[in-house]
Motif scaffolding. Structure first.
Motif, PDB file in Angstrom:
ATOM      1  N   ILE A 153      -7.217   0.153 -33.659  1.00  0.00           N
ATOM      2  CA  ILE A 153      -8.440   0.375 -34.437  1.00  0.00           C
ATOM      3  C   ILE A 153      -8.902   1.821 -34.271  1.00  0.00           C
ATOM      4  CG2 ILE A 153     -10.845  -0.291 -34.755  1.00  0.00           C
ATOM      5  CD1 ILE A 153      -8.857  -2.362 -35.736  1.00  0.00           C
ATOM      6  N   SER A 154      -8.877   2.321 -33.043  1.00  0.00           N
ATOM      7  CA  SER A 154      -9.264   3.722 -32.807  1.00  0.00           C
ATOM      8  C   SER A 154      -8.340   4.670 -33.546  1.00  0.00           C
ATOM      9  CB  SER A 154      -9.237   4.039 -31.304  1.00  0.00           C
ATOM     10  OG  SER A 154     -10.167   3.244 -30.603  1.00  0.00           O
ATOM     11  N   GLU A 155      -7.036   4.357 -33.543  1.00  0.00           N
ATOM     12  CA  GLU A 155      -6.077   5.227 -34.232  1.00  0.00           C
ATOM     13  C   GLU A 155      -6.308   5.226 -35.740  1.00  0.00           C
ATOM     14  OE1 GLU A 155      -2.015   4.934 -33.362  1.00  0.00           O
ATOM     15  OE2 GLU A 155      -2.262   5.103 -31.184  1.00  0.00           O
ATOM     16  N   VAL A 156      -6.627   4.054 -36.288  1.00  0.00           N
ATOM     17  CA  VAL A 156      -6.902   3.969 -37.726  1.00  0.00           C
ATOM     18  C   VAL A 156      -8.096   4.850 -38.093  1.00  0.00           C
ATOM     19  CG1 VAL A 156      -7.874   2.410 -39.472  1.00  0.00           C
ATOM     20  CG2 VAL A 156      -5.838   1.731 -38.213  1.00  0.00           C
ATOM     21  N   VAL A 157      -9.138   4.814 -37.274  1.00  0.00           N
ATOM     22  CA  VAL A 157     -10.327   5.635 -37.536  1.00  0.00           C
ATOM     23  C   VAL A 157      -9.969   7.117 -37.497  1.00  0.00           C
ATOM     24  CG1 VAL A 157     -12.582   6.311 -36.629  1.00  0.00           C
ATOM     25  CG2 VAL A 157     -11.932   3.886 -36.685  1.00  0.00           C
ATOM     26  N   VAL A 169     -11.594   6.485 -41.681  1.00  0.00           N
ATOM     27  CA  VAL A 169     -12.274   5.315 -42.223  1.00  0.00           C
ATOM     28  C   VAL A 169     -13.378   4.865 -41.266  1.00  0.00           C
ATOM     29  CG1 VAL A 169     -10.339   4.477 -43.602  1.00  0.00           C
ATOM     30  CG2 VAL A 169     -10.535   3.802 -41.199  1.00  0.00           C
ATOM     31  N   ASP A 170     -14.347   4.139 -41.817  1.00  0.00           N
ATOM     32  CA  ASP A 170     -15.393   3.522 -41.007  1.00  0.00           C
ATOM     33  C   ASP A 170     -15.038   2.052 -40.808  1.00  0.00           C
ATOM     34  OD1 ASP A 170     -16.997   5.857 -40.904  1.00  0.00           O
ATOM     35  OD2 ASP A 170     -17.734   5.415 -42.930  1.00  0.00           O
ATOM     36  N   VAL A 171     -15.061   1.603 -39.567  1.00  0.00           N
ATOM     37  CA  VAL A 171     -14.720   0.214 -39.253  1.00  0.00           C
ATOM     38  C   VAL A 171     -15.934  -0.477 -38.663  1.00  0.00           C
ATOM     39  CG1 VAL A 171     -13.251  -1.321 -37.911  1.00  0.00           C
ATOM     40  CG2 VAL A 171     -12.300   0.798 -38.837  1.00  0.00           C
ATOM     41  N   LEU A 194     -13.861  -2.408 -43.665  1.00  0.00           N
ATOM     42  CA  LEU A 194     -13.238  -1.093 -43.549  1.00  0.00           C
ATOM     43  C   LEU A 194     -13.543  -0.315 -44.833  1.00  0.00           C
ATOM     44  CD1 LEU A 194      -9.685  -0.547 -42.101  1.00  0.00           C
ATOM     45  CD2 LEU A 194     -10.459   0.767 -44.069  1.00  0.00           C
ATOM     46  N   ALA A 195     -14.142   0.862 -44.688  1.00  0.00           N
ATOM     47  CA  ALA A 195     -14.577   1.613 -45.874  1.00  0.00           C
ATOM     48  C   ALA A 195     -14.325   3.105 -45.694  1.00  0.00           C
ATOM     49  CB  ALA A 195     -16.064   1.365 -46.118  1.00  0.00           C
ATOM     50  N   GLY A 196     -14.291   3.808 -46.843  1.00  0.00           N
ATOM     51  CA  GLY A 196     -14.164   5.265 -46.841  1.00  0.00           C
ATOM     52  C   GLY A 196     -12.751   5.724 -46.546  1.00  0.00           C
ATOM     53  N   GLY A 197     -12.540   7.035 -46.582  1.00  0.00           N
ATOM     54  CA  GLY A 197     -11.272   7.642 -46.203  1.00  0.00           C
ATOM     55  C   GLY A 197     -10.080   7.061 -46.948  1.00  0.00           C
ATOM     56  N   GLU A 198      -8.952   7.026 -46.249  1.00  0.00           N
ATOM     57  CA  GLU A 198      -7.699   6.534 -46.833  1.00  0.00           C
ATOM     58  C   GLU A 198      -7.544   5.050 -46.495  1.00  0.00           C
ATOM     59  OE1 GLU A 198      -4.292   9.229 -46.190  1.00  0.00           O
ATOM     60  OE2 GLU A 198      -5.748  10.531 -45.157  1.00  0.00           O
ATOM     61  N   ARG A 199      -8.363   4.232 -47.115  1.00  0.00           N
ATOM     62  CA  ARG A 199      -8.414   2.808 -46.780  1.00  0.00           C
ATOM     63  C   ARG A 199      -7.068   2.115 -46.981  1.00  0.00           C
ATOM     64  NH1 ARG A 199      -9.685  -2.175 -49.248  1.00  0.00           N
ATOM     65  NH2 ARG A 199     -11.065  -3.539 -47.991  1.00  0.00           N
TER      66      ARG A 199
END
Length: 316
Positions: free
Chosen positions: A260-264, A269-271, A293-298
């Motif tokens: 999850i931290s890596e995805v952010v 993205v906002d989780v 999960l929103a924003g960024g490269e979802r």
């Protein structure tokens, strides 16, 4: 080890089994899960033909039981042990006498019978209690006698009919532990029916979920956990229905990386974590997490999670 195909059973106008197929592999613990009236007990009794199905076939250890005459069937049943919900012990007999009963029916001699009974009582943790009567035992001890009796004929298959539903939680845990050790030490194939999810979580390798005389879902626990929309997963993790766009992540084992931290970090993205839990199953650890999960490269973030071995389900 156990194969049932197209089983159908009616009681008057009531359909108890409606085209049931079942496959239990040798050496596994297979649970049939469902509420009262689902058809579980009828299915179990059809496996050893205590109830004969109206149609369909049952094969156990390579023998098609539905083709056998009564004499051959009685011989085949000696290789199938049965554990009952309410123990079904003979009150007039001692503990040793109850365990010896099937051996007497099989014509086993007294000396061999006594030796086998002593071995079995030690195996189930009741050594030294052979002269007691059932009234002197606790519920858990009575069930251990029932298990010892079921093992008397050295069966290849053990059928368990709600064997722990009449027991308190602590005793249930000890009986499940005994069944698991018997499966491991004796290579015993166990088919058990239950309405308790904790039983399935504790010892089962595979499961079938029954409802209204039909099997709605069947397979290995790990396989079903990784299947989108699995009923089993919903039963284990009773999260509320997700809103459109919400994401449910399912994973097995303990993640070695903080995904999850890596995805952010990677995808900006906002989780928002909405709920989740981790369960310890016989097949290993399983976790389920509901997130927004929103924003960024979802989309890229979701692809990344799938590549990391997570089951990703997007509502709507």
């Amino acid at each position: 080890m156990i194969e049932a195909s197209g089983l159908r059973k009616l009681y008057g106008q009531t359909v108890a089994l409606d085209g049931v197929d079942l496959a239990v592999r040798q050496g596994e613990i297979f649970g049939v899960l469902g509420q009262s009236g689902a058809g579980k007990s009828t299915l179990l009794r059809c496996v050893n033909l205590l109830e004969r199905p109206d149609s369909g076939t049952v094969t156990v250890a390579g023998r098609e039981l539905t083709k056998l005459g009564e004499r051959e069937l009685n011989q085949a049943r000696q290789r199938i042990g049965m554990v009952h919900q309410h123990f079904a012990l003979l009150a007039s007999r001692t503990v040793a006498g109850n365990v010896a009963f099937p051996l007497e029916v099989m014509g086993v001699g007294r000396r061999e019978r006594d030796q086998r009974v002593a071995e079995l009582l030690e195996l189930v943790g009741l050594g030294g209690r052979g002269k007691d009567h059932p009234r002197q035992l606790s519920g858990g001890q009575k069930q251990r006698v029932g298990i010892a009796r079921a093992l008397a004929g050295r069966p290849e298959v053990l059928l368990s009919d709600e064997a722990t539903s009449a027991l308190d939680p602590g005793t249930t845990e000890s009986i499940l532990g005994l069944l698991k050790s018997l499966n491991r030490e004796l290579g015993l194939t166990i088919l058990l029916i239950t309405h308790e999810m904790n039983v399935v979580k504790s010892i089962c390798d595979s499961v079938a979920i029954m409802e209204n005389g039909r099997i709605r879902e069947s397979g290995g626990i790990g396989e079903l956990i990784r299947t989108p929309g699995s009923r089993l997963t919903r039963e284990i993790f009773p999260l509320p229905e997700p809103a459109a766009g919400h994401i449910t992540l399912t994973f097995t084992g303990h993640p070695e990386e903080p995904v999850i931290s890596e995805v952010v970090r990677k995808f900006d993205v906002d989780v928002n974590i909405l709920g989740g839990a981790i369960e310890e199953l016989a097949a290993g650890s399983v976790g389920r997490l509901r997130v927004d999960l929103a924003g960024g490269e979802r989309d890229n973030a979701l692809t990344y999670l799938r590549e990391r071995g997570l089951l990703v389900e997007v509502a709507g």
